[in-house]
Enzyme design. Structure first.
Site, short mmCIF file in Angstrom:
data_model
loop_
_atom_site.label_atom_id
_atom_site.label_comp_id
_atom_site.label_asym_id
_atom_site.label_seq_id
_atom_site.Cartn_x
_atom_site.Cartn_y
_atom_site.Cartn_z
N LEU A 72 -20.03 12.84 57.26
CA LEU A 72 -19.45 11.31 57.31
C LEU A 72 -21.13 10.65 57.17
O LEU A 72 -21.50 9.64 58.05
CB LEU A 72 -18.84 10.39 58.12
CG LEU A 72 -17.15 10.81 58.97
CD1 LEU A 72 -16.80 10.79 59.62
CD2 LEU A 72 -17.08 10.33 56.79
N CYS A 130 -10.82 13.06 58.14
CA CYS A 130 -11.71 14.21 58.66
C CYS A 130 -11.86 14.88 58.77
O CYS A 130 -12.07 14.91 60.72
CB CYS A 130 -13.28 12.92 58.50
SG CYS A 130 -14.70 14.08 57.81
C1 LIG Z 1 -18.28 15.06 48.81
C2 LIG Z 1 -16.46 14.96 49.60
C3 LIG Z 1 -16.90 13.89 50.48
C4 LIG Z 1 -15.83 13.07 50.93
N1 LIG Z 1 -16.02 12.31 51.93
C5 LIG Z 1 -14.81 11.63 52.33
C6 LIG Z 1 -14.81 10.07 53.30
O1 LIG Z 1 -16.34 9.83 53.71
N2 LIG Z 1 -14.18 9.86 53.41
C7 LIG Z 1 -12.95 10.16 53.10
O2 LIG Z 1 -11.56 9.53 53.54
N3 LIG Z 1 -12.57 10.63 52.38
C8 LIG Z 1 -13.62 11.59 52.36
N4 LIG Z 1 -13.46 13.04 51.35
C9 LIG Z 1 -12.12 13.53 50.71
C10 LIG Z 1 -11.88 12.58 48.95
O3 LIG Z 1 -11.69 11.54 49.34
C11 LIG Z 1 -10.30 13.43 49.00
O4 LIG Z 1 -9.21 13.08 50.04
C12 LIG Z 1 -10.06 15.33 48.79
O5 LIG Z 1 -11.28 15.65 48.63
C13 LIG Z 1 -8.93 15.65 48.01
O6 LIG Z 1 -9.05 14.53 46.84
P1 LIG Z 1 -10.05 15.74 45.79
O7 LIG Z 1 -9.36 17.14 45.69
O8 LIG Z 1 -9.47 15.28 44.34
O9 LIG Z 1 -11.54 16.21 46.11
C14 LIG Z 1 -14.15 13.43 50.44
C15 LIG Z 1 -14.13 14.45 49.83
C16 LIG Z 1 -15.61 15.15 49.07
C17 LIG Z 1 -15.51 16.56 47.71
#
Ligand SMILES: Cc1cc2nc3c(=O)[nH]c(=O)nc-3n(C[C@H](O)[C@H](O)[C@H](O)COP(=O)(O)O)c2cc1C
Length: 301
Positions: A72, A130
């Protein structure tokens, strides 16, 4: 043909949004994501104090997704809002969702209050899940705690409150509790707690040992969660997890999501992903003779 969808008081030009934490760490990046085709953008999760995050390495690229333990990292809500004010005119034209993370209920409330007072966001998304920040994770595992956060935040804001949940065994209880206490939508799912071991160093790769798995590896899990939530609740659902192709978008809509968010695919392929997904969705609708994208929502039930 209409691609418009509505989530609480937000009307979006199509269902494909930018997920939290992905290239959305500065307000100007969010504007760029919108201009490149995202229908709405979610900020990196903001905390009350600035956070440096975990020491490197914090991201591991895998064949089937990403493992991240950014921890975060963010400039803290006040600094971020100051950056937002510099581009306020541009920001005010786009549906921007502020993601909030905290270690205590009071922090969620204070951040929500600050954002609402500045009149910047169109919605709040509470990150209760998270996977690599222990204090935040607790909220998604305890229905009472989750309900308390949502209720307390709703007391200080008139913005719609989305609740972002992760993978937990008592998810139905958690969602039940937050729906009763004022949540306007559920975003599902966050990345999934996971790890990788370096067999030469004989140690976990990430400095924090555990990280959050995202990308294609978690798509079937996220899809199952959306399907299950749609069976149990009538609240709008935002599907997220492993969307890389337009076919994934269609699957999530059919499972019951009214909109979707894209994270890892944007990280890997850049902002052009949005237009590719929208074009694919449009062509599919044409082929199927569908006039309104909302007719796809829940079609697989
Ligand atoms: C590098 C990175 C940083 C992330 N930071 C956050 C965040 O600050 N807050 C949050 O709610 N989700 C965060 N996520 C999760 C994404 O929003 C999402 O829920 C998760 O990656 C699944 O989606 P995807 O497979 O399309 O990446 C992060 C994901 C990645 C890969």
């Amino acid at each position: 043909m209409s691609l418009r969808v509505t989530i609480a008081s937000l009307t979006l030009r199509h269902p494909i949004m930018l997920a939290s934490g992905i290239l959305g760490t500065t307000p100007s990046m969010l504007i760029k994501a919108y201009k490149s085709g995202a229908s709405a953008v979610v900020t990196k999760s903001l905390t009350i104090n600035p956070r440096n995050g975990n020491p490197n390495p914090v991201i591991v690229e895998l064949r089937y997704g990403l493992l991240n333990a950014i921890g975060l990292a963010n400039p803290g809500v006040e600094n971020y809002l100051a950056e937002c004010l510099e581009v306020k005119d541009d920001l005010s034209r786009i549906p921007i969702v502020f993601s909030i993370a905290g270690t205590k209920i009071e922090e969620y409330v204070e951040i929500a209050r600050l954002i609402s007072e500045r009149g910047l966001g169109r919605a709040l998304e509470l990150n209760l899940s998270c996977p690599h920040v222990q204090e935040t994770r607790l909220f998604t595992e305890d229905p009472k705690l989750a309900a308390q956060v949502v209720k307390s935040v709703c007391d200080v804001t008139s913005l719609p409150v989305f609740v972002k949940v992760g993978l937990s065994t008592n998810l139905i209880d958690v969602v039940n509790a937050v729906v009763k206490h004022g949540a306007s939508a559920i975003t599902a799912i966050n990345s999934v707690r996971a790890m990788v071991i370096d067999i030469n160093a004989k140690k976990p790769v990430l400095s924090s040992v555990y990280g959050g798995l995202s990308g294609p590896a978690i798509k079937p899990i996220a899809l199952r969660v959306i399907y299950e939530l749609y069976e149990n609740f009538s609240i709008p659902l935002i599907g997220v997890g492993g969307i890389t192709k337009w076919q994934d978008v269609v699957e999530f809509l059919m499972a019951g999501a009214s909109a979707v968010q894209v994270g890892t695919a944007v990280y890997k392929r850049g902002f052009r992903v949005f237009k590719e997904l929208v074009r694919g969705l449009q062509r599919y609708m044409e082929k199927e003779g569908l006039k309104d994208v909302r007719d796809l929502v829940g079609l697989a039930h």
